[in-house]
Write a protein that holds these residues in place. Structure first.
Motif, PDB file in Angstrom:
ATOM      1  N   CYS A 182      -0.707   3.279   8.793  1.00  0.00           N
ATOM      2  CA  CYS A 182       0.372   3.248   9.782  1.00  0.00           C
ATOM      3  C   CYS A 182       0.830   1.790  10.015  1.00  0.00           C
ATOM      4  CB  CYS A 182      -0.139   3.852  11.080  1.00  0.00           C
ATOM      5  SG  CYS A 182       1.017   3.694  12.430  1.00  0.00           S
ATOM      6  N   ALA A 183       2.097   1.514   9.667  1.00  0.00           N
ATOM      7  CA  ALA A 183       2.616   0.139   9.787  1.00  0.00           C
ATOM      8  C   ALA A 183       2.666  -0.296  11.247  1.00  0.00           C
ATOM      9  CB  ALA A 183       4.001   0.063   9.165  1.00  0.00           C
ATOM     10  N   HIS A 184       3.042   0.640  12.134  1.00  0.00           N
ATOM     11  CA  HIS A 184       3.150   0.277  13.550  1.00  0.00           C
ATOM     12  C   HIS A 184       1.780  -0.134  14.105  1.00  0.00           C
ATOM     13  CE1 HIS A 184       7.089   2.182  13.223  1.00  0.00           C
ATOM     14  NE2 HIS A 184       7.408   1.569  14.350  1.00  0.00           N
ATOM     15  N   SER A 185       0.738   0.665  13.785  1.00  0.00           N
ATOM     16  CA  SER A 185      -0.601   0.349  14.300  1.00  0.00           C
ATOM     17  C   SER A 185      -1.091  -0.971  13.714  1.00  0.00           C
ATOM     18  CB  SER A 185      -1.600   1.438  13.943  1.00  0.00           C
ATOM     19  OG  SER A 185      -1.133   2.670  14.366  1.00  0.00           O
ATOM     20  N   VAL A 224      11.372  -5.655  -0.032  1.00  0.00           N
ATOM     21  CA  VAL A 224      12.297  -6.786  -0.205  1.00  0.00           C
ATOM     22  C   VAL A 224      12.326  -7.638   1.065  1.00  0.00           C
ATOM     23  CG1 VAL A 224      14.741  -7.396  -0.539  1.00  0.00           C
ATOM     24  CG2 VAL A 224      13.699  -5.632  -1.947  1.00  0.00           C
ATOM     25  N   ARG A 225      12.324  -6.974   2.229  1.00  0.00           N
ATOM     26  CA  ARG A 225      12.305  -7.713   3.501  1.00  0.00           C
ATOM     27  C   ARG A 225      11.051  -8.592   3.610  1.00  0.00           C
ATOM     28  NH1 ARG A 225      10.550  -3.930   8.009  1.00  0.00           N
ATOM     29  NH2 ARG A 225       8.662  -4.320   6.837  1.00  0.00           N
ATOM     30  N   ASP A 226       9.880  -7.995   3.303  1.00  0.00           N
ATOM     31  CA  ASP A 226       8.626  -8.745   3.445  1.00  0.00           C
ATOM     32  C   ASP A 226       8.527  -9.870   2.416  1.00  0.00           C
ATOM     33  OD1 ASP A 226       7.841  -7.231   5.599  1.00  0.00           O
ATOM     34  OD2 ASP A 226       6.865  -5.735   4.369  1.00  0.00           O
ATOM     35  N   THR A 278       1.321  11.577   2.634  1.00  0.00           N
ATOM     36  CA  THR A 278       2.235  12.427   3.405  1.00  0.00           C
ATOM     37  C   THR A 278       2.154  12.134   4.915  1.00  0.00           C
ATOM     38  OG1 THR A 278       2.968  14.705   3.666  1.00  0.00           O
ATOM     39  CG2 THR A 278       0.596  14.351   3.699  1.00  0.00           C
ATOM     40  N   ARG A 279       3.139  12.614   5.650  1.00  0.00           N
ATOM     41  CA  ARG A 279       3.160  12.479   7.114  1.00  0.00           C
ATOM     42  C   ARG A 279       3.009  13.867   7.725  1.00  0.00           C
ATOM     43  NH1 ARG A 279       5.243   7.655   9.126  1.00  0.00           N
ATOM     44  NH2 ARG A 279       5.924   6.214   7.508  1.00  0.00           N
ATOM     45  N   PRO A 280       2.524  13.958   8.974  1.00  0.00           N
ATOM     46  CA  PRO A 280       2.328  15.286   9.583  1.00  0.00           C
ATOM     47  C   PRO A 280       3.588  16.146   9.574  1.00  0.00           C
ATOM     48  CG  PRO A 280       1.444  13.579  10.996  1.00  0.00           C
ATOM     49  CD  PRO A 280       2.065  12.877   9.842  1.00  0.00           C
ATOM     50  N   MET A 300      10.941   6.956   6.183  1.00  0.00           N
ATOM     51  CA  MET A 300      11.164   7.142   4.742  1.00  0.00           C
ATOM     52  C   MET A 300      10.045   6.586   3.862  1.00  0.00           C
ATOM     53  SD  MET A 300      15.175   6.282   4.732  1.00  0.00           S
ATOM     54  CE  MET A 300      15.593   6.533   3.056  1.00  0.00           C
ATOM     55  N   THR A 301       9.008   6.024   4.486  1.00  0.00           N
ATOM     56  CA  THR A 301       7.883   5.524   3.688  1.00  0.00           C
ATOM     57  C   THR A 301       6.704   6.481   3.858  1.00  0.00           C
ATOM     58  OG1 THR A 301       7.322   4.173   5.600  1.00  0.00           O
ATOM     59  CG2 THR A 301       8.438   3.058   3.781  1.00  0.00           C
ATOM     60  N   GLY A 302       5.638   6.251   3.070  1.00  0.00           N
ATOM     61  CA  GLY A 302       4.445   7.082   3.213  1.00  0.00           C
ATOM     62  C   GLY A 302       3.747   6.801   4.536  1.00  0.00           C
ATOM     63  N   GLU A 341       0.842  -1.196   0.000  1.00  0.00           N
ATOM     64  CA  GLU A 341       0.000   0.000   0.000  1.00  0.00           C
ATOM     65  C   GLU A 341       0.875   1.244   0.000  1.00  0.00           C
ATOM     66  OE1 GLU A 341      -2.845   2.900   0.230  1.00  0.00           O
ATOM     67  OE2 GLU A 341      -1.094   2.782   1.514  1.00  0.00           O
ATOM     68  N   LYS A 342       1.911   1.236   0.842  1.00  0.00           N
ATOM     69  CA  LYS A 342       2.799   2.400   0.923  1.00  0.00           C
ATOM     70  C   LYS A 342       3.573   2.604  -0.378  1.00  0.00           C
ATOM     71  CE  LYS A 342       3.649   2.230   5.910  1.00  0.00           C
ATOM     72  NZ  LYS A 342       3.583   3.584   6.414  1.00  0.00           N
ATOM     73  N   TRP A 343       3.890   1.491  -1.053  1.00  0.00           N
ATOM     74  CA  TRP A 343       4.650   1.546  -2.310  1.00  0.00           C
ATOM     75  C   TRP A 343       3.775   2.104  -3.434  1.00  0.00           C
ATOM     76  CZ3 TRP A 343       8.944   2.191  -4.522  1.00  0.00           C
ATOM     77  CH2 TRP A 343       9.317   1.604  -5.721  1.00  0.00           C
ATOM     78  N   THR A 389       4.597  11.473  13.362  1.00  0.00           N
ATOM     79  CA  THR A 389       4.904  10.667  12.173  1.00  0.00           C
ATOM     80  C   THR A 389       3.626  10.210  11.484  1.00  0.00           C
ATOM     81  OG1 THR A 389       5.060   8.739  13.582  1.00  0.00           O
ATOM     82  CG2 THR A 389       7.126   9.755  12.957  1.00  0.00           C
ATOM     83  N   GLU A 390       2.503  10.280  12.173  1.00  0.00           N
ATOM     84  CA  GLU A 390       1.241   9.820  11.581  1.00  0.00           C
ATOM     85  C   GLU A 390       0.104  10.776  11.943  1.00  0.00           C
ATOM     86  OE1 GLU A 390       1.109   7.127   9.745  1.00  0.00           O
ATOM     87  OE2 GLU A 390       2.895   6.017  10.340  1.00  0.00           O
ATOM     88  N   PHE A 391      -0.863  10.876  11.021  1.00  0.00           N
ATOM     89  CA  PHE A 391      -2.130  11.524  11.350  1.00  0.00           C
ATOM     90  C   PHE A 391      -3.006  10.477  12.035  1.00  0.00           C
ATOM     91  CE2 PHE A 391      -0.884  14.096   7.596  1.00  0.00           C
ATOM     92  CZ  PHE A 391      -0.963  15.351   8.157  1.00  0.00           C
ATOM     93  N   SER A 435       1.735   7.154  20.603  1.00  0.00           N
ATOM     94  CA  SER A 435       3.181   7.311  20.422  1.00  0.00           C
ATOM     95  C   SER A 435       3.482   7.816  19.009  1.00  0.00           C
ATOM     96  CB  SER A 435       3.913   5.991  20.697  1.00  0.00           C
ATOM     97  OG  SER A 435       3.685   5.083  19.651  1.00  0.00           O
ATOM     98  N   ARG A 436       2.721   7.325  18.001  1.00  0.00           N
ATOM     99  CA  ARG A 436       2.947   7.780  16.625  1.00  0.00           C
ATOM    100  C   ARG A 436       2.488   9.241  16.454  1.00  0.00           C
ATOM    101  NH1 ARG A 436       6.784   5.433  15.026  1.00  0.00           N
ATOM    102  NH2 ARG A 436       6.396   5.642  12.801  1.00  0.00           N
ATOM    103  N   LEU A 437       1.403   9.594  17.143  1.00  0.00           N
ATOM    104  CA  LEU A 437       0.918  10.984  17.050  1.00  0.00           C
ATOM    105  C   LEU A 437       1.899  11.927  17.744  1.00  0.00           C
ATOM    106  CD1 LEU A 437      -2.894  10.514  17.808  1.00  0.00           C
ATOM    107  CD2 LEU A 437      -1.827  10.854  15.594  1.00  0.00           C
TER     108      LEU A 437
HETATM  109  O1  LIG Z   1       3.957   3.610   8.999  1.00  0.00           O
HETATM  110  P1  LIG Z   1       4.837   3.734  10.212  1.00  0.00           P
HETATM  111  O2  LIG Z   1       4.142   3.210  11.430  1.00  0.00           O
HETATM  112  O3  LIG Z   1       5.365   5.098  10.412  1.00  0.00           O
HETATM  113  O4  LIG Z   1       6.092   2.774   9.980  1.00  0.00           O
HETATM  114  C1  LIG Z   1       7.134   3.107   9.098  1.00  0.00           C
HETATM  115  C2  LIG Z   1       8.104   1.938   8.917  1.00  0.00           C
HETATM  116  O5  LIG Z   1       8.477   1.460  10.208  1.00  0.00           O
HETATM  117  C3  LIG Z   1       9.430   0.411  10.197  1.00  0.00           C
HETATM  118  O6  LIG Z   1       9.715   0.037  11.516  1.00  0.00           O
HETATM  119  C4  LIG Z   1       8.898  -0.768   9.411  1.00  0.00           C
HETATM  120  O7  LIG Z   1       9.907  -1.743   9.323  1.00  0.00           O
HETATM  121  C5  LIG Z   1       8.482  -0.346   7.999  1.00  0.00           C
HETATM  122  O8  LIG Z   1       7.887  -1.444   7.324  1.00  0.00           O
HETATM  123  C6  LIG Z   1       7.500   0.809   8.079  1.00  0.00           C
HETATM  124  O9  LIG Z   1       7.205   1.257   6.771  1.00  0.00           O
END
Ligand SMILES: O=P(O)(O)OC[C@H]1O[C@@H](O)[C@H](O)[C@@H](O)[C@@H]1O
Length: 242
Positions: A79-82, A224-226, A41-43, A73-75, A34-36, A136-138, A130-132
């Protein structure tokens, strides 16, 4: 997660380890795709852009700070963490409470169920906060991350027997197809004049210290990791024999 928490869970049971690893890998791959395909954008980037373009001129009372944890560095969406944390907590909680329910009737009481739901929701909300806090995230990215995690997990659970019974050649072909799909997205974006590395450029543009950026959180590295983890599972298929 892959380096510490999931291997540690394997101490308790191989069943948990296999279940966690396969669900987590599939859901993380979904997130990376999805991110690819559609990096949002991030806040931190959004607000800095607003100030740079003078859309917002009033100085806020609280200054935005960047450090190692906030230079992603990703979109942002989803949110990947959530997403992954919700899945991790749900799988562990279901294993733990099913075991407790088998041992004693008392664990089936509405009180214990309420405590379980309260704990799960509490932990997921802490992850959102924690992300808010790190900007790093909305909020919608966190909520959607958890929602997609839950939907993907229930689809996985509903088809787990089918997935675990897939022969190796089918599983390997599916992973190769996904690799091809990721590559096609790259070339389609180039054709459409969309920068496939947009999120990486944003990160370099708005992170005050380039050494804060970690190559392992880049979109191509995550894919690549996944896909590498999925290939490991595919090569070990059919998984029910493990
Ligand atoms: O979308 P989030 O929660 O900011 O995470 C960003 C990145 O966090 C890293 O820890 C993950 O390995 C990545 O897969 C992920 O893209």
């Amino acid at each position: 997660m892959f380096n510490i928490f999931i291997p540690l869970c394997g101490i308790f049971s191989q069943e948990i380890l296999l279940h966690l690893f396969s669900a987590f890998t599939l859901i993380s791959t979904l997130n990376s795709f999805e991110k690819w395909i559609f990096p949002e954008t991030r806040p931190l980037w959004f607000l800095r852009e607003q100030f740079a373009n003078k859309v917002v001129v009033e100085k806020p009372a609280v200054a935005l700070e960047s450090h190692q944890l906030s230079c992603e560095m990703t979109g942002g969406l989803p949110c990947a963490h959530s997403m992954t944390f919700t899945v991790f907590v749900l799988i562990l909680a279901s294993f733990f409470f099913v075991r407790c329910w088998d041992r004693s009737e008392a664990w089936r009481s509405p009180f214990c169920r309420c405590i379980m739901y309260f704990l799960i929701i509490g932990m997921v909300v802490c992850m959102w906060l924690s992300r808010l806090y790190l900007a790093t995230e909305f909020l919608h990215q966190c909520i959607l991350g958890s929602y997609l995690g839950i939907r993907a997990l229930s689809t996985f659970e509903g088809n787990v027997k089918y997935l675990f019974a897939r022969p190796r050649r089918y599983a390997v072909s599916a992973v190769c197809f996904l690799g091809g799909l990721a590559l096609s997205v790259y070339y389609v974006k180039l054709e459409l004049n969309i920068d496939p590395h947009w999120s990486v450029r944003e990160a370099f543009k708005w992170c005050p210290e380039p050494t804060y950026l970690r190559h392992e959180v880049g979109p191509i590295f995550a894919l690549v990791r996944d896909l590498g983890n999925l290939m490991g599972l595919a090569l070990a298929s059919p998984l029910y024999k493990l």
